[in-house]
Design an enzyme around this catalytic site. Structure first.
Site, mmCIF file in Angstrom:
data_model
loop_
_atom_site.group_PDB
_atom_site.id
_atom_site.type_symbol
_atom_site.label_atom_id
_atom_site.label_comp_id
_atom_site.label_asym_id
_atom_site.label_seq_id
_atom_site.Cartn_x
_atom_site.Cartn_y
_atom_site.Cartn_z
ATOM 1 N N GLU A 423 0.875 -1.185 0.000
ATOM 2 C CA GLU A 423 0.000 0.000 0.000
ATOM 3 C C GLU A 423 0.905 1.226 0.000
ATOM 4 O OE1 GLU A 423 -3.570 0.703 0.053
ATOM 5 O OE2 GLU A 423 -2.496 2.550 -0.428
ATOM 6 N N HIS A 491 -4.072 -2.324 -6.870
ATOM 7 C CA HIS A 491 -5.351 -1.793 -6.377
ATOM 8 C C HIS A 491 -5.360 -0.271 -6.510
ATOM 9 C CE1 HIS A 491 -7.698 -5.087 -4.280
ATOM 10 N NE2 HIS A 491 -6.808 -5.681 -5.046
ATOM 11 N N GLU A 492 -6.534 0.242 -6.800
ATOM 12 C CA GLU A 492 -6.756 1.680 -7.055
ATOM 13 C C GLU A 492 -5.912 2.241 -8.200
ATOM 14 O OE1 GLU A 492 -5.742 0.924 -3.679
ATOM 15 O OE2 GLU A 492 -7.807 0.444 -3.174
ATOM 16 N N GLU A 516 -14.586 -5.609 -1.163
ATOM 17 C CA GLU A 516 -14.342 -4.880 0.082
ATOM 18 C C GLU A 516 -15.477 -3.917 0.437
ATOM 19 O OE1 GLU A 516 -10.775 -2.560 -0.372
ATOM 20 O OE2 GLU A 516 -11.556 -1.440 -2.068
HETATM 21 C C1 NOJ Z 1 -7.880 -0.788 -0.515
HETATM 22 C C2 NOJ Z 1 -7.659 -2.095 -1.223
HETATM 23 O O1 NOJ Z 1 -8.589 -2.272 -2.253
HETATM 24 C C3 NOJ Z 1 -7.754 -3.207 -0.211
HETATM 25 O O2 NOJ Z 1 -7.634 -4.452 -0.852
HETATM 26 C C4 NOJ Z 1 -6.713 -3.002 0.851
HETATM 27 O O3 NOJ Z 1 -6.911 -3.973 1.856
HETATM 28 C C5 NOJ Z 1 -6.820 -1.613 1.490
HETATM 29 N N1 NOJ Z 1 -6.875 -0.604 0.490
HETATM 30 C C6 NOJ Z 1 -5.631 -1.318 2.391
HETATM 31 O O4 NOJ Z 1 -4.480 -1.196 1.611
HETATM 32 CA CA CA Z 2 -9.886 -0.531 -3.359
#
Ligand code: NOJ
Ligand code: CA
Length: 711
Positions: A423, A491-492, A516
């Site tokens: 992240e 992700h994102e 999520e």
């Molecule tokens: C958003 C992500 O989509 C998710 O998979 C992740 O657990 C959280 N951010 C924290 O990084």
């Molecule tokens: Ca996300």
């Protein structure tokens, strides 16, 4: 004096005549160049179903139109780019044109099918602007759509171009039904709305994304791919392919004329969409066409428009796989990403501790899963939402209770690999500074897959998730990881545009609203996944993270009202219907252990396919897909519906003749319903042969998953 003055006068007169003559010449030249030669040429797809016409009018303005099976599907639409210092709007002159044909078959490293046919006819129009800039508009007509792009060669006087706007338009021919998500410069995690084109309006659209990651400037603009269906049935999706060195493509609708205009997310300088060194080719603009919804799912146009694989040598390190992880337990409140409390003391609730990671490794090993995702394992999670801190995370510094050396040893012993979470909190420069050291550290410990994440505002501020600067970042991550033989799940990021053909280490991305959201928002309604596969998934696989068995999410907090709006059988179906070479079994091991008979389907289902058949489909409503396991003769079928219960009879005519198969059918049990009775799954086994019919009964919000194994 007199003579002198006469000669001088003569000289002046001659000069005047020369000047006037030159001016007249200029005038004629001007008139001549303004009346560029009109031009129109049509390229037809190999079977003539698709025809694209490229036009230049007498003012030197470029446009195109598209016909499909004899009907106009894109009316005359403008082409071109607004460049700083050059005029590409009018006065374009043709300096040549060309045509081409391509027919080849290629094999993706992994995918929905083992082989893809790339068969098209091409048309190139070479132009020069009135101020001397040379470029080409290049079209390809496929049997199932059209791709086109702008190509700029090296120039004598320019080393780069500054693109201020893209004018590419798509003139729709009727008020189609569209499945759309709003154009948000910073987030792709919206729900979809189904409406007529004329009713596209983001203010009437459900959104529960925190305002701080949302940036919507035009409420009539939508993301691509946007999928539409005409009254008489044909389906069309407008998308982009090979998004490289450019902002992501959105579409602004003029509701009165039903005309979409391309809107490219700008750079930090809001007057600039992109700056490109020459030579430069734009991303492809793609129009996917099909007589029905099913054909949109088997359309390979976006992949075909991308470049072949750029990773050379042995590719066996790229492994489609299923994985589990310390992930859902963080979202449902069993444990936390962070290790310390505000006073710096360990909370005792940290999820990514050595013992817990080992528990997941054991579970993965026991069930034949290759990966264990671990989130919250490195320093920095205490204050990660603090956008004022540019250096948030330390990507190579584990928390004290995460013993990297021991986990490296343990994972190796069990034949499992940790998928390392990265992240970034969108502190992108900080991540870029650490990337190389961090990747080497993971490799040294035997781990070659990462999950990146870009939550929050991009730092440096002013850049956007979908802008050129970030596109270059995502692609640089792919290039650097490919060099080091690391697989990536992002992700994102921006929505995918088929780049996994070129970079097959790009396994999957989120780039849409995933599972999520069910854990902490209004959640996803039962039509959500049924819309995703016809829109966002057209560009590439999604890390949706299916497989939730404990549908009500109050396991660790009795007050929690959140739930997944699904039946358990539908969760199984998602492994087949939502294609990805990276599939998570997202629920907690303890929840799977309670239902080993149902879990068996997730253990069995593969993640790489040699063939795919769309058995039925309606955008946003239902779908049934059969896929053949790569390297085997086994088939897997997934079927799912929205809120409406449905019954299907599907013909198994894709099985090999002369063979008998055992079909294990996992279906919604008696009385199942996604709202008040999501859990019952009934499992039955039958023998089937080619041509047999299979009855599929789906309850509201339900699904069905079938493994069909050769015996
Ligand atoms: C958003 C992500 O989509 C998710 O998979 C992740 O657990 C959280 N951010 C924290 O990084
Ligand atoms: Ca996300």
């Amino acid at each position: 004096m007199k003579i002198k003055s006469f000669v001088a006068k003569q000289h002046i007169i001659q000069k005047m005549i020369k000047r006037v003559g030159f001016a007249l010449l200029l005038l004629f030249a001007g008139i001549f160049s303004a009346i560029a030669q009109p031009f129109s040429k049509t390229v037809s797809s190999p079977n003539n179903d698709v025809q694209a016409t490229l036009m230049l009018n007498e003012k030197g303005e470029a446009s195109y139109k598209v016909r499909y099976k004899g009907k106009e599907v894109v009316g005359a639409s403008r082409l071109g780019l607004q460049l700083r210092g050059h005029n590409l709007s009018t006065g374009l002159k043709r300096v040549g044109d060309g045509s081409s044909t391509e027919k080849e078959n290629w094999k993706p490293v992994w995918g929905e099918v083992a082989e893809i046919s790339n068969h098209y006819k091409g048309l190139q129009l070479h132009l020069i602007s009135s101020d001397g800039l040379r470029f080409s508009i290049v079209f390809r007509a496929y049997n199932d759509g059209v791709g086109f792009r702008y190509e700029f060669p090296k120039q004598e006087n320019d080393t780069q171009i500054v693109i201020q706007d893209e004018w590419t338009e798509f003139q729709m021919t009727a008020d189609h039904t569209a499945w759309w998500a709003p154009c948000d410069w910073d987030s792709n995690e919206h729900t979809y709305t189904q409406s007529k084109l004329s009713a596209i309006d983001a203010t009437k659209h459900l959104t529960d994304i925190e305002p701080f990651v949302q940036h919507i400037t035009n409420v009539h603009a939508v993301q691509t791919p946007v999928t539409m269906q005409a009254e008489n049935g044909y389906c069309m999706s407008i998308a982009e392919a090979a998004l490289v060195d450019y902002g992501a493509m959105h579409l602004e609708l003029d509701r009165a004329t039903r005309r979409f205009k391309t809107f490219v997310i700008p750079t930090a300088d809001s007057t600039v969409k992109s700056i490109n060194q020459l030579p430069f080719v734009s991303p492809w603009r793609a129009i996917l066409l099909s007589p029905d919804a099913a054909g949109i799912l088997s359309n390979r146009l976006i992949l075909n428009l991308n470049e072949p694989c750029k990773i050379k040598g042995d590719l066996s390190w790229i492994k489609p796989q299923k994985y589990v992880g310390i992930w859902w337990e963080l979202h449902v409140g069993k444990s936390d990403w962070h290790y310390r409390d505000k006073n710096g003391k360990p909370t005792g609730r940290h999820g990514a501790n050595t013992e817990n990671v080992k528990r997941y490794i054991d579970f993965a090993a026991k069930n034949g899963f290759a990966g264990v995702l671990v989130e919250g394992w490195f320093e920095g999670w205490e204050d990660w939402f603090n956008v004022m801190r540019p250096e948030i995370f330390e990507f190579a510094k584990p928390y004290p209770d995460f013993d990297m050396a021991e986990l490296s040893r343990y994972a190796k012993e069990k034949g499992v690999k940790i998928i390392i979470h990265n992240e970034t909190g969108s502190a992108v420069l900080s991540y870029e500074r650490q990337m190389d050291t961090a990747y080497d550290y993971y490799l040294k410990n035997g781990f070659n897959a990462i999950k990146t994440g870009y939550v929050g505002f991009i730092q440096p501020k002013g850049e956007w998730h979908d802008g050129q600067w970030m596109i270059n970042h995502y692609n640089e991550v792919l290039r650097r990881t490919a060099e080091k033989k690391i697989m990536v799940c992002a992700h994102e990021p921006v929505r995918p545009s088929g780049l996994h053909r070129t970079w097959p280490n790009f396994m999957a991305s989120e780039a849409a609203r995933g599972m999520e959201f069910n854990a902490w928002s209004k959640g996803n309604d039962p039509s959500h996944e049924l819309t995703l596969i016809f829109t966002r998934l057209l560009g590439g696989p999604m890390d949706y993270t299916p497989g939730i068995f404990q549908v009500e999410l109050n396991q660790f907090d009795k007050a929690k009202k959140d739930r997944v709006r699904t039946t358990v059988a539908k969760q199984l179906a998602l492994y087949v219907t939502l294609y990805s070479p990276l599939q998570m079994a997202a629920d907690l091991p303890e929840n799977y252990e309670k239902r080993p008979d149902v879990f068996q389907f997730i253990r069995d289902v593969p993640t790489d396919w040699s063939d795919t058949k769309i058995l039925n489909a309606a955008v946003g409503d239902f779908v049934t897909i059969a896929r053949r396991q790569k390297g085997a003769d086994d088939w897997f079928i997934g079927s799912m519906t929205d809120e409406t219960p449905r019954k299907f009879k599907v013909k198994l005519d894709f099985l090999q003749s002369g063979k008998t198969y055992e079909a294990t059918i996992y279906e919604d049990g008696k009385g199942a319903h996604y709202l008040d009775n999501p859990y019952p799954v009934s499992i039955r086994k039958i023998k089937v042969r080619k041509g047999d019919r299979l009855n599929i009964n789906l309850v509201a919000g339900g699904g069905c998953a079938v493994s069909v194994k050769a015996i």
